[in-house]
Design a protein around this motif. Structure first.
Motif, PDB file in Angstrom:
ATOM      1  N   SER A   1      -7.930   5.180  -3.889  1.00 28.29           N
ATOM      2  CA  SER A   1      -8.451   4.147  -2.992  1.00 28.29           C
ATOM      3  C   SER A   1      -8.026   4.443  -1.561  1.00 28.29           C
ATOM      4  O   SER A   1      -7.284   5.389  -1.291  1.00 28.29           O
ATOM      5  N   THR A   2      -8.478   3.591  -0.648  1.00 30.21           N
ATOM      6  CA  THR A   2      -8.135   3.726   0.766  1.00 30.21           C
ATOM      7  C   THR A   2      -7.327   2.516   1.204  1.00 30.21           C
ATOM      8  O   THR A   2      -7.698   1.375   0.902  1.00 30.21           O
TER       9      THR A   2
ATOM     10  N   GLY B   1      -1.305   8.679  -4.012  1.00 32.39           N
ATOM     11  CA  GLY B   1      -2.639   9.240  -4.116  1.00 32.39           C
ATOM     12  C   GLY B   1      -3.689   8.422  -3.398  1.00 32.39           C
ATOM     13  O   GLY B   1      -4.863   8.423  -3.785  1.00 32.39           O
ATOM     14  N   LEU B   2      -3.277   7.729  -2.341  1.00 33.08           N
ATOM     15  CA  LEU B   2      -4.190   6.894  -1.568  1.00 33.08           C
ATOM     16  C   LEU B   2      -4.579   7.592  -0.278  1.00 33.08           C
ATOM     17  O   LEU B   2      -3.776   8.282   0.339  1.00 33.08           O
ATOM     18  N   GLU B   3      -5.820   7.392   0.139  1.00 34.22           N
ATOM     19  CA  GLU B   3      -6.187   7.715   1.501  1.00 34.22           C
ATOM     20  C   GLU B   3      -5.794   6.532   2.379  1.00 34.22           C
ATOM     21  O   GLU B   3      -5.576   5.426   1.880  1.00 34.22           O
ATOM     22  N   MET B   4      -5.709   6.753   3.683  1.00 36.07           N
ATOM     23  CA  MET B   4      -5.200   5.678   4.536  1.00 36.07           C
ATOM     24  C   MET B   4      -5.884   5.681   5.886  1.00 36.07           C
ATOM     25  O   MET B   4      -6.352   6.715   6.379  1.00 36.07           O
ATOM     26  N   VAL B   5      -5.937   4.483   6.461  1.00 28.44           N
ATOM     27  CA  VAL B   5      -6.354   4.286   7.842  1.00 28.44           C
ATOM     28  C   VAL B   5      -5.317   3.349   8.454  1.00 28.44           C
ATOM     29  O   VAL B   5      -5.342   2.140   8.218  1.00 28.44           O
ATOM     30  N   LEU B   6      -4.374   3.914   9.198  1.00 28.99           N
ATOM     31  CA  LEU B   6      -3.264   3.147   9.758  1.00 28.99           C
ATOM     32  C   LEU B   6      -3.361   3.145  11.283  1.00 28.99           C
ATOM     33  O   LEU B   6      -3.519   4.200  11.900  1.00 28.99           O
TER      34      LEU B   6
ATOM     35  N   SER C   1      -8.576  10.336   5.596  1.00 25.69           N
ATOM     36  CA  SER C   1      -9.946  10.311   5.088  1.00 25.69           C
ATOM     37  C   SER C   1     -10.774  11.428   5.724  1.00 25.69           C
ATOM     38  O   SER C   1     -10.496  11.879   6.841  1.00 25.69           O
ATOM     39  N   SER C   2     -11.804  11.843   5.006  1.00 24.50           N
ATOM     40  CA  SER C   2     -12.717  12.874   5.528  1.00 24.50           C
ATOM     41  C   SER C   2     -13.931  12.271   6.214  1.00 24.50           C
ATOM     42  O   SER C   2     -14.841  12.999   6.613  1.00 24.50           O
TER      43      SER C   2
END
Length: 443
Positions: free
Chosen positions: A206-207, A227-232, A301-302
Motif C-alpha cells: 500500500s501507499t 513494504g509500503l510506498e510513501m508520500v511524506l 512511488s513511481s
C-alpha cells in the motif's frame, strides 16, 4: 445514518461463532446469559451512535426487543424476564476482556474491508492517510496516573489527556487499529513512535500518505521495512538537507535518505548504521497568486510528480475523518473511570465509526460519488431513525428492502458545494467543561 443498516451489517459480519472463537483464543470461560460479548459490544457501539447514548437508553432498547437477533436463548430470555436495571449491563461491560474487544475490532474491520472490496471497483493500490490527535479523559486517579494532565509555569491542568495515532483508508475512510499513549509526563509517547506501531498493521504494497509531522527518517524507514510506498511531506530545512543544496525551482530529484545524528534517541535507534531509503524529492509550488508556497514531498512511488502532488492533496480528508470520529461518535471525551474501560470504549467507538463508513461507502458507490461527499452526521441520523422499522420487518425480504431504502437515503446526504473559498480560517474551538464537575471529599 440509520442504525438498522448498521445493526444488520453487524449481525451479518459478527456471527456468534466469531465471538465464541475469539473468547476461546483469549482463554475466557463463556457462560450462558443475557449479556454475551456479541450483545455487549453492539450495545456499546449503539451508545456511541446515539447523540446522548446512556446505559439506561441502551437497556431500554434491549427490553423493547430492538436487539433480539443478538440474544442467546438462555432461561431469562425465553421467559422474557429482562430487567430494566443497568447493573447487569454495567458489570458485563466491565468484565468484557479487552483482548476480545481488540480482536473483534480487527476482525470486523477486515471483514468490512473485504466486503467493500467485493462491492467496489478494483483498486490498483490501496493508500492510507496517517495522522494523530488528542482525547480528553475523566479526572479519575487511575487515569490521571496513566495519562497525566498538561502542566506549565502556572501549574497543572485538571483533565488527563491521551495521544492517539490512526490510519484511514483513502477511498473508503475505514479506520485501522489505533494506537495511543500518554501525551504528558515522564512516559509520554510521541506521535512518530505511535505511527511506527500503526505502520506495522498496514497492508504491504500500500501507499502511506502523511504530513510533515511524520516526514522523518524513522517513519520512512519503518514504512520501507513494512513494504509500503510513501508520500511524506518534509519541512523546508529537512528537504534542503536531504537534497544537499538550496531549492529554488520546481523539480523531481532522486535522493538517498540516510539517518542524521539527530534522528532517533542516542543509543536507541531501531535501524542499522547503514540504513537508507531510496526515493525522490519533489519540490512543487501550490496555491494561488501571491499565496503560492513550496511543497516538499519525499516519495518512493513511481507515479509522475503531478500525480504524487495530487495524491498528497487528498491528505486533508483525514482531518474530516478525525472530526467525525471525535464529534459524531463522541470520542473527543471518553467517560470512563478506569484505563481498561477507557481503552474498550475507544476501540468500540472505532468499530461503530467503521460500520457507518461502510454503509456510506456502499451508498456512495450507488450514487457514483466520493464517500466523503456524504455527510457523516446526516448518514448516522438516517440509520438511527430507520433502525426500528427495519428490525420490525417480518421477513428477510422486507428487511433487505428497508436496508436498500436506507442506503438510498444515505446516498442523498451530500455535503453542499462551496462556490467560493472561505473568508475565514478553519478553526476548532473547545466546548469547555465546568471545572471540576465534582469535588472529592477529604478523609
Amino acid at each position: 445514518m440509520d442504525t438498522s443498516a448498521v445493526f444488520n451489517l453487524y449481525v451479518q459480519l459478527a456471527p456468534p461463532e466469531l465471538f465464541r472463537l475469539l473468547q476461546r483464543e483469549a482463554g475466557v470461560i463463556v457462560r450462558d446469559g443475557i449479556y454475551s460479548a456479541r450483545l455487549v459490544i453492539w450495545m456499546m457501539m449503539n451508545q456511541r451512535l446515539q447523540p446522548c447514548g446512556t446505559l439506561a437508553s441502551s437497556v431500554e432498547q434491549l427490553v423493547q426487543g430492538r436487539f433480539d437477533p443478538l440474544l442467546s436463548q438462555c432461561k431469562r430470555v425465553r421467559e422474557k424476564k429482562i430487567g430494566l436495571s443497568t447493573g447487569g449491563y454495567c458489570q458485563a461491560r466491565q468484565h468484557l476482556p479487552k483482548l476480545v474487544v481488540s480482536r473483534s475490532m480487527e476482525e470486523l474491520t477486515e471483514r468490512l474491508r473485504n466486503q467493500l472490496l467485493e462491492s467496489g471497483p478494483a483498486l490498483p493500490k490501496r493508500a492510507y492517510l496517517l495522522d494523530g490527535s488528542s482525547l480528553q479523559l475523566e479526572h479519575e486517579p487511575e487515569l490521571v496516573k496513566a495519562y497525566p494532565p498538561a502542566s506549565n509555569q502556572h501549574g497543572k491542568s485538571h483533565w488527563p489527556v491521551l495521544r492517539i495515532v490512526v490510519a484511514h483508508d483513502l477511498e473508503s475512510g475505514l479506520a485501522e487499529r489505533p494506537y495511543w499513549g500518554p501525551l504528558n509526563g515522564v512516559e509520554a509517547v510521541s506521535e512518530q513512535a505511535l505511527a511506527d506501531r500503526v505502520i506495522q498493521h498496514l497492508r504491504a504494497g500500500s501507499t502511506l500518505v502523511a504530513d510533515r509531522n511524520f516526514g522523518i527518517f524513522s517513519t520512512a524507514y519503518s514504512a520501507q521495512q513494512r513494504g509500503l510506498e510513501m508520500v511524506l511531506r518534509l519541512t523546508a530545512v529537512r528537504a534542503k538537507a536531504l537534497l544537499g543544496r538550496p531549492i529554488s525551482r520546481v523539480g523531481d530529484n532522486p535522493v538517498c535518505w540516510r539517518a542524521s545524528r539527530w534522528d532517533g534517541k542516542k543509543g536507541q535507534r531501531p535501524w542499522p548504521a547503514d540504513a537508507r531509503v531510496q526515493g525522490r524529492l519533489i519540490a512543487w509550488r501550490v496555491g494561488r497568486g501571491k499565496r503560492k508556497q513550496w511543497l516538499y514531498l519525499f516519495t518512493t512511488s513511481s507515479l509522475p510528480a503531478e500525480d504524487v502532488v495530487a495524491l498528497y492533496g487528498r491528505r486533508w480528508l483525514i482531518e474530516t475523518d478525525l472530526r467525525s470520529l471525535k464529534q459524531t461518535v463522541r470520542l473527543q471525551r471518553i467517560s470512563a473511570q478506569s484505563a481498561d474501560m477507557m481503552e474498550k470504549e475507544l476501540l468500540v467507538a472505532v468499530m461503530a465509526y467503521n460500520l457507518v463508513r461502510a454503509i456510506m461507502f456502499q451508498a456512495a458507490q450507488r450514487a457514483n460519488v466520493d464517500p466523503r461527499q456524504l455527510s457523516f452526521t446526516y448518514a448516522r441520523n438516517i440509520v438511527l431513525d430507520g433502525y426500528p422499522k427495519a428490525l420490525a420487518a417480518p421477513t428477510v425480504e422486507q428487511q433487505e428492502q428497508e436496508l436498500e431504502r436506507i442506503i438510498d437515503l444515505v446516498a442523498r446526504c451530500r455535503l453542499p458545494k462551496r462556490t467560493k473559498r472561505r473568508s475565514y480560517p478553519r478553526e476548532a474551538w473547545g466546548r469547555g467543561y465546568r471545572f471540576p464537575i465534582r469535588r472529592r471529599e477529604k478523609n
